[in-house]
Design a protein around this motif. Structure first.
Motif, PDB file in Angstrom:
ATOM      1  N   THR A   1      52.562  39.316   1.744  1.00 52.41           N
ATOM      2  CA  THR A   1      53.870  38.255   2.426  1.00 52.41           C
ATOM      3  C   THR A   1      53.119  37.426   3.394  1.00 52.41           C
ATOM      4  O   THR A   1      52.411  35.797   3.438  1.00 52.41           O
ATOM      5  N   GLU A   2      51.869  38.432   3.874  1.00 50.67           N
ATOM      6  CA  GLU A   2      50.378  37.054   4.904  1.00 50.67           C
ATOM      7  C   GLU A   2      49.843  37.090   4.554  1.00 50.67           C
ATOM      8  O   GLU A   2      49.179  35.402   5.090  1.00 50.67           O
ATOM      9  N   HIS A   3      49.308  37.176   2.955  1.00 49.89           N
ATOM     10  CA  HIS A   3      48.046  36.619   3.185  1.00 49.89           C
ATOM     11  C   HIS A   3      48.826  36.109   0.891  1.00 49.89           C
ATOM     12  O   HIS A   3      47.211  37.414   0.409  1.00 49.89           O
ATOM     13  N   SER A   4      49.260  35.937   0.844  1.00 48.89           N
ATOM     14  CA  SER A   4      49.773  35.653  -0.535  1.00 48.89           C
ATOM     15  C   SER A   4      48.567  35.045  -2.030  1.00 48.89           C
ATOM     16  O   SER A   4      48.629  35.525  -3.176  1.00 48.89           O
ATOM     17  N   ALA A   5      47.837  34.970  -1.190  1.00 55.69           N
ATOM     18  CA  ALA A   5      46.653  34.228  -2.152  1.00 55.69           C
ATOM     19  C   ALA A   5      45.461  34.672  -2.352  1.00 55.69           C
ATOM     20  O   ALA A   5      45.099  34.565  -3.296  1.00 55.69           O
ATOM     21  N   VAL A   6      44.895  36.552  -1.351  1.00 55.75           N
ATOM     22  CA  VAL A   6      44.902  37.057  -1.971  1.00 55.75           C
ATOM     23  C   VAL A   6      43.691  37.811  -3.972  1.00 55.75           C
ATOM     24  O   VAL A   6      42.579  37.398  -4.104  1.00 55.75           O
ATOM     25  N   GLY A   7      45.254  38.863  -4.308  1.00 57.25           N
ATOM     26  CA  GLY A   7      44.800  39.000  -5.399  1.00 57.25           C
ATOM     27  C   GLY A   7      44.801  37.897  -6.541  1.00 57.25           C
ATOM     28  O   GLY A   7      43.959  38.112  -7.115  1.00 57.25           O
ATOM     29  N   ARG A   8      45.439  36.289  -6.380  1.00 59.12           N
ATOM     30  CA  ARG A   8      44.846  35.168  -7.233  1.00 59.12           C
ATOM     31  C   ARG A   8      43.512  35.251  -6.904  1.00 59.12           C
ATOM     32  O   ARG A   8      42.528  34.514  -7.937  1.00 59.12           O
TER      33      ARG A   8
ATOM     34  N   GLY B   1      36.084  38.727   8.696  1.00 56.46           N
ATOM     35  CA  GLY B   1      36.546  39.452   7.580  1.00 56.46           C
ATOM     36  C   GLY B   1      35.711  40.836   7.576  1.00 56.46           C
ATOM     37  O   GLY B   1      35.144  41.205   7.192  1.00 56.46           O
ATOM     38  N   ASN B   2      37.456  41.115   7.673  1.00 52.79           N
ATOM     39  CA  ASN B   2      37.911  42.926   7.159  1.00 52.79           C
ATOM     40  C   ASN B   2      38.236  42.908   5.598  1.00 52.79           C
ATOM     41  O   ASN B   2      39.807  42.712   6.270  1.00 52.79           O
TER      42      ASN B   2
ATOM     43  N   SER C   1      39.523  25.548   8.782  1.00 55.20           N
ATOM     44  CA  SER C   1      40.951  26.194   9.314  1.00 55.20           C
ATOM     45  C   SER C   1      40.701  27.585   9.334  1.00 55.20           C
ATOM     46  O   SER C   1      39.904  28.238   8.268  1.00 55.20           O
ATOM     47  N   GLU C   2      41.304  28.595   9.356  1.00 57.21           N
ATOM     48  CA  GLU C   2      42.169  29.855   9.184  1.00 57.21           C
ATOM     49  C   GLU C   2      41.907  30.030   7.614  1.00 57.21           C
ATOM     50  O   GLU C   2      41.656  30.848   7.087  1.00 57.21           O
ATOM     51  N   ARG C   3      42.858  28.999   6.436  1.00 56.02           N
ATOM     52  CA  ARG C   3      42.624  28.674   5.695  1.00 56.02           C
ATOM     53  C   ARG C   3      41.682  28.761   4.723  1.00 56.02           C
ATOM     54  O   ARG C   3      40.863  29.583   3.598  1.00 56.02           O
ATOM     55  N   THR C   4      40.590  27.618   5.180  1.00 61.20           N
ATOM     56  CA  THR C   4      39.534  27.811   4.778  1.00 61.20           C
ATOM     57  C   THR C   4      37.971  29.036   4.928  1.00 61.20           C
ATOM     58  O   THR C   4      37.815  29.048   4.086  1.00 61.20           O
ATOM     59  N   PHE C   5      38.039  29.480   6.146  1.00 63.21           N
ATOM     60  CA  PHE C   5      37.647  30.363   5.869  1.00 63.21           C
ATOM     61  C   PHE C   5      37.852  32.204   5.258  1.00 63.21           C
ATOM     62  O   PHE C   5      37.516  32.713   4.853  1.00 63.21           O
ATOM     63  N   ALA C   6      39.673  32.017   5.285  1.00 60.56           N
ATOM     64  CA  ALA C   6      40.367  32.924   3.868  1.00 60.56           C
ATOM     65  C   ALA C   6      39.609  32.938   2.578  1.00 60.56           C
ATOM     66  O   ALA C   6      39.365  33.560   2.105  1.00 60.56           O
TER      67      ALA C   6
ATOM     68  N   ASN D   1      37.695  35.399   0.279  1.00 59.10           N
ATOM     69  CA  ASN D   1      38.385  36.234  -0.523  1.00 59.10           C
ATOM     70  C   ASN D   1      37.036  35.619  -2.013  1.00 59.10           C
ATOM     71  O   ASN D   1      37.236  37.024  -3.011  1.00 59.10           O
ATOM     72  N   LYS D   2      36.877  34.392  -2.153  1.00 62.93           N
ATOM     73  CA  LYS D   2      35.927  34.484  -3.157  1.00 62.93           C
ATOM     74  C   LYS D   2      34.446  35.324  -2.782  1.00 62.93           C
ATOM     75  O   LYS D   2      34.092  35.976  -3.346  1.00 62.93           O
ATOM     76  N   ARG D   3      33.871  35.575  -1.333  1.00 64.08           N
ATOM     77  CA  ARG D   3      32.884  36.616  -1.362  1.00 64.08           C
ATOM     78  C   ARG D   3      33.311  38.002  -2.107  1.00 64.08           C
ATOM     79  O   ARG D   3      32.449  39.250  -2.355  1.00 64.08           O
ATOM     80  N   MET D   4      35.167  38.265  -1.523  1.00 58.89           N
ATOM     81  CA  MET D   4      35.210  39.706  -2.180  1.00 58.89           C
ATOM     82  C   MET D   4      35.117  39.859  -3.372  1.00 58.89           C
ATOM     83  O   MET D   4      34.854  40.706  -4.487  1.00 58.89           O
ATOM     84  N   ALA D   5      35.219  38.259  -4.488  1.00 55.57           N
ATOM     85  CA  ALA D   5      35.636  38.725  -6.025  1.00 55.57           C
ATOM     86  C   ALA D   5      34.097  38.769  -6.550  1.00 55.57           C
ATOM     87  O   ALA D   5      34.066  39.645  -6.868  1.00 55.57           O
TER      88      ALA D   5
END
Length: 205
Positions: free
Chosen positions: A54-61, A131-132, A175-180, A184-188
């Protein structure tokens, strides 16, 4: 001479004397399986709790797509995520057991990424980003059984990530979306590195 220049010279000197050694993949160290040399096929799935979806819908994708790109770059055969999406769509988006995936797909290994915590803002500082993330990586080997194919757990790894490490990043810069997307790319990239060897000079963006 600045401390940054001194650091760079030290890194260069170390490379001259020590070379640029490869770090062996965690998966290969613990299972003895080299996905590239043995030409094994993998499949990636990612699970997140409902509040994260709900909060961060793009994480998994973002994680699945990023790992898939890295695997292709390093010549690891990987089931196309769109094929997995198609199957998930047909079963209502929910799977309960890795055996279901083993029976449905022609793959040697199923990589299940479970992300249970993700945050992009510095704690108690809404004007700064850091990011954590925390989760678990489980790998199942797909084998023939008397009733078809089954999934057998062969590898687990607790995953933690933090970026930036030393100082948070001001929200004035992006922006927060750009940082997210960046985190997320770093996690991948970090998660993908569990499965192939890499050189110490290869940075995680």
């Amino acid at each position: 001479m600045s401390s940054q220049s001194g650091c760079s010279l030290l890194v260069m000197a170390n490379k001259m004397f020590l070379g640029d050694p490869k770090i062996k993949a965690q998966f290969k160290q613990r299972t003895g399986v080299d996905l590239i040399d043995e030409e094994k096929r993998v499949l990636i799935v990612c699970s997140t709790p409902e509040f994260l979806r709900t909060e961060h819908s793009a994480v998994g994708r973002d994680i699945i797509d990023g790992m898939y790109r890295r695997f292709r770059l390093h010549e690891i055969d990987c089931v196309n995520p769109s094929d997995v999406d198609g199957w998930l769509g047909r079963i209502g988006g929910v799977w309960d057991d890795a055996n279901e995936i083993a029976q449905e797909f022609d793959t040697d290994y199923i990589i299940h990424i479970e992300i249970d915590e993700v945050a992009y803002l510095e704690e108690n500082s809404p004007n700064f980003y850091r990011g954590n993330a925390h989760g678990m990586v489980s790998v199942y080997e797909s084998r023939k059984t008397g009733s078809g194919r089954g999934a057998f757990l062969i590898f687990q790894h607790e995953y933690k990530s933090q970026y930036p490490i030393h100082y948070p990043m001001s929200s004035d810069n992006m922006s927060e979306r750009t940082f997210a997307e960046k985190f997320n790319k770093r996690m991948a990239d970090e998660l993908a590195r569990l499965f192939y060897d890499y050189r110490t000079s290869e940075s995680v963006d």
